[in-house]
Motif scaffolding. Sequence first.
Motif, PDB file in Angstrom:
ATOM      1  N   GLN A  64       0.838  -1.189   0.000  1.00  0.00           N
ATOM      2  CA  GLN A  64       0.000   0.000   0.000  1.00  0.00           C
ATOM      3  C   GLN A  64       0.881   1.250   0.000  1.00  0.00           C
ATOM      4  O   GLN A  64       1.998   1.236   0.516  1.00  0.00           O
ATOM      5  CB  GLN A  64      -0.904   0.025   1.241  1.00  0.00           C
ATOM      6  CG  GLN A  64      -1.876  -1.139   1.322  1.00  0.00           C
ATOM      7  CD  GLN A  64      -2.899  -1.108   0.212  1.00  0.00           C
ATOM      8  OE1 GLN A  64      -3.410  -0.047  -0.150  1.00  0.00           O
ATOM      9  NE2 GLN A  64      -3.223  -2.273  -0.343  1.00  0.00           N
ATOM     10  N   TRP A  66       2.607   4.463   1.186  1.00  0.00           N
ATOM     11  CA  TRP A  66       2.965   4.900   2.538  1.00  0.00           C
ATOM     12  C   TRP A  66       3.220   6.404   2.537  1.00  0.00           C
ATOM     13  O   TRP A  66       2.530   7.172   3.181  1.00  0.00           O
ATOM     14  CB  TRP A  66       4.187   4.105   3.013  1.00  0.00           C
ATOM     15  CG  TRP A  66       4.666   4.432   4.396  1.00  0.00           C
ATOM     16  CD1 TRP A  66       3.925   4.944   5.417  1.00  0.00           C
ATOM     17  CD2 TRP A  66       5.989   4.258   4.889  1.00  0.00           C
ATOM     18  NE1 TRP A  66       4.710   5.095   6.529  1.00  0.00           N
ATOM     19  CE2 TRP A  66       5.982   4.675   6.242  1.00  0.00           C
ATOM     20  CE3 TRP A  66       7.184   3.776   4.345  1.00  0.00           C
ATOM     21  CZ2 TRP A  66       7.132   4.628   7.036  1.00  0.00           C
ATOM     22  CZ3 TRP A  66       8.315   3.732   5.135  1.00  0.00           C
ATOM     23  CH2 TRP A  66       8.287   4.160   6.460  1.00  0.00           C
ATOM     24  N   ARG A  73       6.420   2.823   0.025  1.00  0.00           N
ATOM     25  CA  ARG A  73       5.248   1.967   0.128  1.00  0.00           C
ATOM     26  C   ARG A  73       5.352   1.107   1.385  1.00  0.00           C
ATOM     27  O   ARG A  73       6.443   0.726   1.804  1.00  0.00           O
ATOM     28  CB  ARG A  73       5.110   1.079  -1.117  1.00  0.00           C
ATOM     29  CG  ARG A  73       5.051   1.855  -2.414  1.00  0.00           C
ATOM     30  CD  ARG A  73       4.742   0.951  -3.594  1.00  0.00           C
ATOM     31  NE  ARG A  73       3.407   0.378  -3.519  1.00  0.00           N
ATOM     32  CZ  ARG A  73       2.306   1.026  -3.913  1.00  0.00           C
ATOM     33  NH1 ARG A  73       2.381   2.277  -4.390  1.00  0.00           N
ATOM     34  NH2 ARG A  73       1.126   0.444  -3.830  1.00  0.00           N
ATOM     35  N   PHE A  74       4.187   0.818   1.965  1.00  0.00           N
ATOM     36  CA  PHE A  74       4.108  -0.091   3.103  1.00  0.00           C
ATOM     37  C   PHE A  74       3.944  -1.492   2.524  1.00  0.00           C
ATOM     38  O   PHE A  74       2.839  -1.963   2.275  1.00  0.00           O
ATOM     39  CB  PHE A  74       2.924   0.287   4.006  1.00  0.00           C
ATOM     40  CG  PHE A  74       2.911  -0.455   5.310  1.00  0.00           C
ATOM     41  CD1 PHE A  74       3.736  -0.062   6.347  1.00  0.00           C
ATOM     42  CD2 PHE A  74       2.074  -1.545   5.495  1.00  0.00           C
ATOM     43  CE1 PHE A  74       3.730  -0.748   7.554  1.00  0.00           C
ATOM     44  CE2 PHE A  74       2.058  -2.237   6.697  1.00  0.00           C
ATOM     45  CZ  PHE A  74       2.889  -1.833   7.727  1.00  0.00           C
ATOM     46  N   HIS A  75       5.084  -2.128   2.302  1.00  0.00           N
ATOM     47  CA  HIS A  75       5.123  -3.393   1.557  1.00  0.00           C
ATOM     48  C   HIS A  75       5.631  -4.484   2.487  1.00  0.00           C
ATOM     49  O   HIS A  75       6.790  -4.460   2.925  1.00  0.00           O
ATOM     50  CB  HIS A  75       6.039  -3.245   0.342  1.00  0.00           C
ATOM     51  CG  HIS A  75       5.946  -4.384  -0.627  1.00  0.00           C
ATOM     52  ND1 HIS A  75       6.741  -4.470  -1.763  1.00  0.00           N
ATOM     53  CD2 HIS A  75       5.148  -5.497  -0.650  1.00  0.00           C
ATOM     54  CE1 HIS A  75       6.428  -5.569  -2.418  1.00  0.00           C
ATOM     55  NE2 HIS A  75       5.473  -6.204  -1.768  1.00  0.00           N
ATOM     56  N   ASP A 132      10.250  -3.162   1.526  1.00  0.00           N
ATOM     57  CA  ASP A 132      10.677  -1.855   1.036  1.00  0.00           C
ATOM     58  C   ASP A 132      11.940  -1.495   1.802  1.00  0.00           C
ATOM     59  O   ASP A 132      11.996  -1.648   3.030  1.00  0.00           O
ATOM     60  CB  ASP A 132       9.584  -0.810   1.277  1.00  0.00           C
ATOM     61  CG  ASP A 132       9.985   0.563   0.778  1.00  0.00           C
ATOM     62  OD1 ASP A 132       9.641   0.901  -0.364  1.00  0.00           O
ATOM     63  OD2 ASP A 132      10.647   1.302   1.549  1.00  0.00           O
ATOM     64  N   LEU A 135      11.386   0.992   4.629  1.00  0.00           N
ATOM     65  CA  LEU A 135      10.571   0.375   5.674  1.00  0.00           C
ATOM     66  C   LEU A 135      11.406  -0.628   6.465  1.00  0.00           C
ATOM     67  O   LEU A 135      11.294  -0.712   7.702  1.00  0.00           O
ATOM     68  CB  LEU A 135       9.359  -0.312   5.048  1.00  0.00           C
ATOM     69  CG  LEU A 135       8.336  -0.920   6.011  1.00  0.00           C
ATOM     70  CD1 LEU A 135       7.719   0.161   6.895  1.00  0.00           C
ATOM     71  CD2 LEU A 135       7.261  -1.674   5.235  1.00  0.00           C
TER      72      LEU A 135
END
Length: 594
Positions: A64, A66, A73-75, A132, A135
Amino acid sequence: MSWLPIALVAVPLVGAVASAVPAVRDRAVAWGIAVSALVLVLAAALAAVFDHGRPATMQLETDQPWIPGLGLRFHLGVDGVSLPLVVLTALLAFLCFVHLAGHPPAGGRPGALVVTLLVLEVGMIGTFLALDLLLFFVFFEVVLVPMYFVIALWGGAGRRAAAVKFILYTLLGSAVLLIGLLVVRTQAGTLDMVALAGRHGAGITRSAQILAFLAIGLGLAVKTPMWPLHTWLPDAHTEAPTVGSVLLAGVLLKMGSYGYARIAIPVLPEGAAALAPWLGAFAVVGIAYGSLACLAQRDLKRMIAYSSVGHMGFVLLGFASLTPVGLNGALFANVAHGLITGLLFFLAGAVKERYGTTDMVRLGGGMLRRLPYVGSLLTFACVASLGLPGLAGFWGEMLALLGAFRPAAALSRPLFLVFMAVGGLGTVLTAAYFLVMLSRVTHGRAVETIPLGGPLEPPPEPEEPLRPDEPPRPPLATAEGVREVLSEVGEGAEPVEPVATGAAVAALDREDVRQETARAGAAAAGAAGAFGAGAADAAEAGRGRRRFGEVSAYELAAWLPLVALIVLFGLWPKALLAVTTPAVQSLLGSGAPP
């Protein structure tokens, strides 16, 4: 979008926030057990729904936006490399909370410790699920602050210095790691770890790969730790409370080594090939150095800490070979080390609680006679750690050495044969220091020592007879008398006898324990006049001290799952290798058999 990876990160985070509610704070440890048990159930569900027929494929992904402005992205997702580490993290965290239920933190504030451990669990699991690069870095850093507080607030006498050393080393390593990740982002134009691994370095020049691998490798080497960047580890392990040592050795070190398998090697293959000989050289130096340092240690926890330097050296040697066999060995050794060293630190904590010290000389031997269950489990853990075939510690080290025997085609085989020989010598030294430790602690005759600077000899009888008006003189302090009082009280300046055996405590109900404690305090107070302030201090320390059975139900609940898994993976290594092998081949871009 799969909800399981999100739940694995969100549940401990929500649990930490909810711990601030007064009703929860009053029963903090029970709350921590409940939350960590739910996380363990979710990790087991993750393993159950994982398609074991396609372990090389990233599964159960959540991807999604981020921070859209920065392309972040929040992966999250899981494959055969990360799945075992996610389950290991959830298991060790749960067992640490179970341990806390029977062993309240010495520094008090159990609610604060529960919050700290739950935040720590968020960072640890998130690191293994992140796909990511930025992340990954955020979760990688989340663990530093809670582990700092675990050491600084609930550790031993030198906790503050150890905590500062830990945070300085790891923050410096993180800064270098971030530089390497930014080089990758600049060259490749993406932070998506799945896409980067699929390219196998395409789009990144060789010089940039070498620079990025050097920076990322150094940053990960601090956390792994690799010699000579390991010096924060012995102090942190020695001063950390039991649960801190278990999570530090069982999970935090694996975050560094995991970064090599997930980022450095698949994303930067040319850089890895160029620097692999250096990585292998530092790895085998760490194996030899850690083993020799263990032979020189007197403190049990410090010896286990140095043993981690040697064992993680085998992990790095497996990565340096750049072969499916070597990487499989490194990943297997990661899990085996987490299980075995977690058990070792649980047992070291049990020894410290019963004897008041982890000084192997002061323990004096004979533990198998005085505490047969603790001594037997300690012997089992040491034998597993030295790599006995049939237990989990054997397969990882054997595969890492086999990877060095036949390294990747781009590497010098004669050089790696030297590395293999040094690593083989390290296995001999590992057996040596564990057997020396067992001979000192669990075997042999118990050597009686007393915590007042050495044995006391009875002073000479007074030459002058007592005058009729002189009150009776106190009895003379003999070494045997001091031992008897200190044994009855259960604590002295540095106790060297176990507090109580399981049979003795099992026969006592609650009232009997109170009476025993009162008698111990009275006996110590009466003896204070006989041998001075040392025994008086012992009596004061002994009042109200809870006597332990040999092994409590909480301890068995925390230890036995680790024993079972050590035996399971030792007898059935395919249970783990079947998951990691296809994933490793995919990361290396190789279809060769392992």
